[in-house]
Each structure stands twice: as structure tokens, then as C-alpha cells.
Design a protein around this motif. Structure first.
Motif, PDB file in Angstrom:
ATOM      1  N   ASP A  16      -2.288  -2.967  -9.901  1.00  0.00           N
ATOM      2  CA  ASP A  16      -2.755  -2.748  -8.525  1.00  0.00           C
ATOM      3  C   ASP A  16      -3.284  -4.050  -7.909  1.00  0.00           C
ATOM      4  O   ASP A  16      -3.664  -4.980  -8.624  1.00  0.00           O
ATOM      5  CB  ASP A  16      -3.876  -1.695  -8.533  1.00  0.00           C
ATOM      6  CG  ASP A  16      -4.186  -1.137  -7.145  1.00  0.00           C
ATOM      7  OD1 ASP A  16      -3.322  -1.223  -6.248  1.00  0.00           O
ATOM      8  OD2 ASP A  16      -5.298  -0.600  -6.956  1.00  0.00           O
ATOM      9  N   ASN A  17      -3.273  -4.116  -6.615  1.00  0.00           N
ATOM     10  CA  ASN A  17      -3.978  -5.161  -5.845  1.00  0.00           C
ATOM     11  C   ASN A  17      -3.417  -6.564  -6.057  1.00  0.00           C
ATOM     12  O   ASN A  17      -4.173  -7.524  -6.246  1.00  0.00           O
ATOM     13  CB  ASN A  17      -5.487  -5.145  -6.175  1.00  0.00           C
ATOM     14  CG  ASN A  17      -6.080  -3.758  -6.118  1.00  0.00           C
ATOM     15  OD1 ASN A  17      -6.551  -3.229  -7.112  1.00  0.00           O
ATOM     16  ND2 ASN A  17      -6.014  -3.142  -4.953  1.00  0.00           N
ATOM     17  N   ILE A  29     -13.390   2.206  -3.938  1.00  0.00           N
ATOM     18  CA  ILE A  29     -12.224   1.337  -4.135  1.00  0.00           C
ATOM     19  C   ILE A  29     -11.133   2.003  -4.968  1.00  0.00           C
ATOM     20  O   ILE A  29     -10.243   1.332  -5.472  1.00  0.00           O
ATOM     21  CB  ILE A  29     -12.634  -0.008  -4.785  1.00  0.00           C
ATOM     22  CG1 ILE A  29     -13.396   0.214  -6.095  1.00  0.00           C
ATOM     23  CG2 ILE A  29     -13.482  -0.832  -3.813  1.00  0.00           C
ATOM     24  CD1 ILE A  29     -13.739  -1.078  -6.833  1.00  0.00           C
ATOM     25  N   LYS A  79      -5.960   1.767   2.429  1.00  0.00           N
ATOM     26  CA  LYS A  79      -6.653   0.682   1.720  1.00  0.00           C
ATOM     27  C   LYS A  79      -6.221  -0.700   2.195  1.00  0.00           C
ATOM     28  O   LYS A  79      -6.469  -1.694   1.509  1.00  0.00           O
ATOM     29  CB  LYS A  79      -6.428   0.802   0.221  1.00  0.00           C
ATOM     30  CG  LYS A  79      -7.249   1.912  -0.404  1.00  0.00           C
ATOM     31  CD  LYS A  79      -7.313   1.792  -1.906  1.00  0.00           C
ATOM     32  CE  LYS A  79      -8.140   0.623  -2.365  1.00  0.00           C
ATOM     33  NZ  LYS A  79      -8.080   0.458  -3.844  1.00  0.00           N
ATOM     34  N   ASP A  82      -5.872  -1.881 -13.383  1.00  0.00           N
ATOM     35  CA  ASP A  82      -6.644  -1.832 -12.129  1.00  0.00           C
ATOM     36  C   ASP A  82      -8.121  -2.095 -12.416  1.00  0.00           C
ATOM     37  O   ASP A  82      -8.991  -1.382 -11.942  1.00  0.00           O
ATOM     38  CB  ASP A  82      -6.437  -0.449 -11.470  1.00  0.00           C
ATOM     39  CG  ASP A  82      -6.990  -0.387 -10.053  1.00  0.00           C
ATOM     40  OD1 ASP A  82      -7.124  -1.444  -9.411  1.00  0.00           O
ATOM     41  OD2 ASP A  82      -7.290   0.737  -9.595  1.00  0.00           O
ATOM     42  N   LYS A 124      -9.732  -8.334 -11.746  1.00  0.00           N
ATOM     43  CA  LYS A 124      -8.463  -9.025 -11.478  1.00  0.00           C
ATOM     44  C   LYS A 124      -8.306 -10.374 -12.192  1.00  0.00           C
ATOM     45  O   LYS A 124      -7.190 -10.747 -12.541  1.00  0.00           O
ATOM     46  CB  LYS A 124      -8.254  -9.194  -9.969  1.00  0.00           C
ATOM     47  CG  LYS A 124      -8.571  -7.947  -9.140  1.00  0.00           C
ATOM     48  CD  LYS A 124      -7.920  -6.689  -9.674  1.00  0.00           C
ATOM     49  CE  LYS A 124      -8.370  -5.449  -8.896  1.00  0.00           C
ATOM     50  NZ  LYS A 124      -7.928  -4.203  -9.556  1.00  0.00           N
TER      51      LYS A 124
END
Ligand code: SAH
Ligand code: DHB
Ligand code: MG
Length: 225
Positions: free
Chosen positions: A166-167, A39, A211, A140, A143
Motif C-alpha cells: 500500500d501507499n 489511516i 484516501k 501496509d 514505509k
């Protein structure tokens, strides 16, 4: 448009523009061999982090979520010889893999991998930096804590410094206010915190690639929207 195409284009860009990279390839191979989840940021995302750090002439970088040190290596390579990167990782085993990968990349002197829950290791870190605030923060890790990490990062970042998360798009699931996914709720709370903080100016850039469909939040500290 499909995942297959996004991956093919990412592979093309990496082949056309990045060139071979022994340390990064070895970091991914060692991470996979040790059973770490795959990941890490993609090569193009890692290069973007590296370029942003170089554009800012970052000397002090903080990272939440080391995993095997892949994004760490990209970021640390942007530092001058007297620069410093502190990266926070919960899993002792991941941190050990990361330290070996970082050492193989020749960056051991610049990088400090700190083990523990980030919210537990942050107070000591805030003491240790003795007021030398960070130029760049990359969030990162887990979350659901994004909003906490962001608020702490604002306090630890110099005026004009940058915080990247991120994400934050998650296949577009960020739209779903009623999502039962704690990661999605974590992103939505992060956006609430950013919106309520008049000391930061931010946006989110959506990304597709190897990704999948996701995105980065980018915030500048000390400049209101
Ligand atoms: N930045 C890495 C990927 C990080 S994956 C890269 O792109 O190469 C997310 C990492 O956050 C995992 O290694 C996980 O163990 C770590 N993590 C999860 N919860 C954490 C916490 N509370 N504090 C610090 N790290 C945490
Ligand atoms: C996961 C975590 C990440 O930081 C990421 O970029 C992708 C996936 C995960 O925990 O599944
Ligand atoms: Mg990530």
C-alpha cells in the motif's frame, strides 16, 4: 478533479455496490473511539483486497500493519473456514482494538494478531508456518522498511503467490529522487528491490479516492518479468 470529487465517487460506489456492513462500520467506530489514526484502507480498497484474495482462492494470508484490523477483516473474509491470516502490529494497544474488532466480525478463529516490530516477529513466524508458504501478503506498516518486508515476503510466499504493498505513490512524491521524506525513500528502495529481483513480476497501479492520490504495488512471485 478534486479530493472532494474522489471522495464523493468513492461514497457513491460504496453505497451503490457494497451495501451496509455492521462489522466494518463497528471496527472503524471502535478504532476512532480508541484514538487510532484514521489511516485504514478505504472501503473500495478493502473490497479490492477481498476480491483479489478470493480470485486467488487464498488460504494463507500475511499482513504487515494491522492498526484496528479494518483491512484484516476484509482479507480474512476471503478465507475458507480452514484458512489463516497472520497480521503483524507494533502497537500493543492497536492490536487489542484490532482483536476486538476481528472477534466482533466473527473472524477470531482465522486471524492471529502478533505484536512487535515486524522484523522482530518474522523469524518466529517463519518457524511457525512450517514451510506452508503464504498465498497473499499485504504490506501496509512503516514505509521505511518496505524493502525489507518485501524481501522477507518473497521468501515466505509460494510460487504464484501475490504481494501487495500500500501507499507507493504518495501524491506523486515517489517521483522525487531527492525527497527527504523517509516514506518516499522507502517506496523508492522498494521499487529498486522489486526491479532487481528476477523472481518477481510487478507493477504499480495509481489510485484516487477517499484516501487521496496514492497506489498499490502488485507483485507475483516466481514469475520473472
Ligand atoms: N492495514 C491497516 C492500516 C495499517 S496503518 C488497514 O488498512 O486497516 C500502519 C500500521 O503499521 C500501524 O498500526 C502501525 O502501528 C504499524 N506499524 C508501524 N511500524 C511497525 C512495525 N515496525 N512492525 C509492525 N507494525 C508496524
Ligand atoms: C499512513 C499509513 C498508511 O498505511 C496509509 O494508508 C495512509 C497513511 C500514515 O502513516 O500516515
Ligand atoms: Mg496504508
Amino acid at each position: 478533479m478534486s479530493q472532494q470529487q474522489w471522495t464523493a465517487v468513492d461514497d457513491y460506489i460504496t453505497g451503490a455496490l457494497h451495501g451496509p456492513d455492521e462489522a466494518l462500520d463497528a471496527a472503524l467506530a471502535a478504532s476512532a473511539a480508541a484514538g487510532l489514526p484514521a489511516i485504514a484502507v478505504s472501503p473500495t480498497q478493502g473490497k479490492l483486497l477481498n476480491l483479489l484474495a478470493r480470485m486467488m482462492k487464498a488460504r494463507r494470508i500475511l499482513e504487515f500493519g494491522t492498526l484496528g484490523g479494518y483491512s484484516t477483516i476484509w482479507l480474512a473474509r476471503a478465507l475458507p473456514p480452514d484458512g489463516r491470516l497472520i497480521t503483524l502490529e507494533y502497537q500493543q494497544r492497536y492490536a487489542e482494538v484490532a482483536r476486538a474488532n476481528i472477534a466482533r466480525a466473527g473472524l477470531a478463529d482465522l486471524v492471529d494478531v502478533r505484536v512487535g516490530r515486524a522484523l522482530d516477529t518474522l523469524p518466529q513466524l517463519a518457524d511457525d508456518i512450517e514451510g506452508e508458504l503464504f498465498d497473499l501478503v499485504f504490506i501496509d506498516a512503516d514505509k521505511p522498511h518496505n524493502a525489507d518486508y518485501f524481501a522477507e515476503s518473497v521468501r515466505l510466499t509460494r510460487l504464484g503467490g501475490v504481494i501487495i504493498v500500500d501507499n507507493v505513490v504518495r501524491d506523486g512524491q515517489v517521483l522525487d529522487a531527492h525527497s527527504e521524506d523517509p516514506n518516499v525513500q522507502g517506496v523508492r528502495r522498494l521499487n529498486d528491490v522489486i526491479a532487481a529481483d528476477s523472481s518477481v513480476s510487478a507493477t504499480v497501479i495509481q489510485t484516487v479516492g477517499a484516501k487521496g492520490y496514492d497506489g498499490f504495488a502488485i507483485a507475483v512471485v516466481g514469475e520473472s518479468a
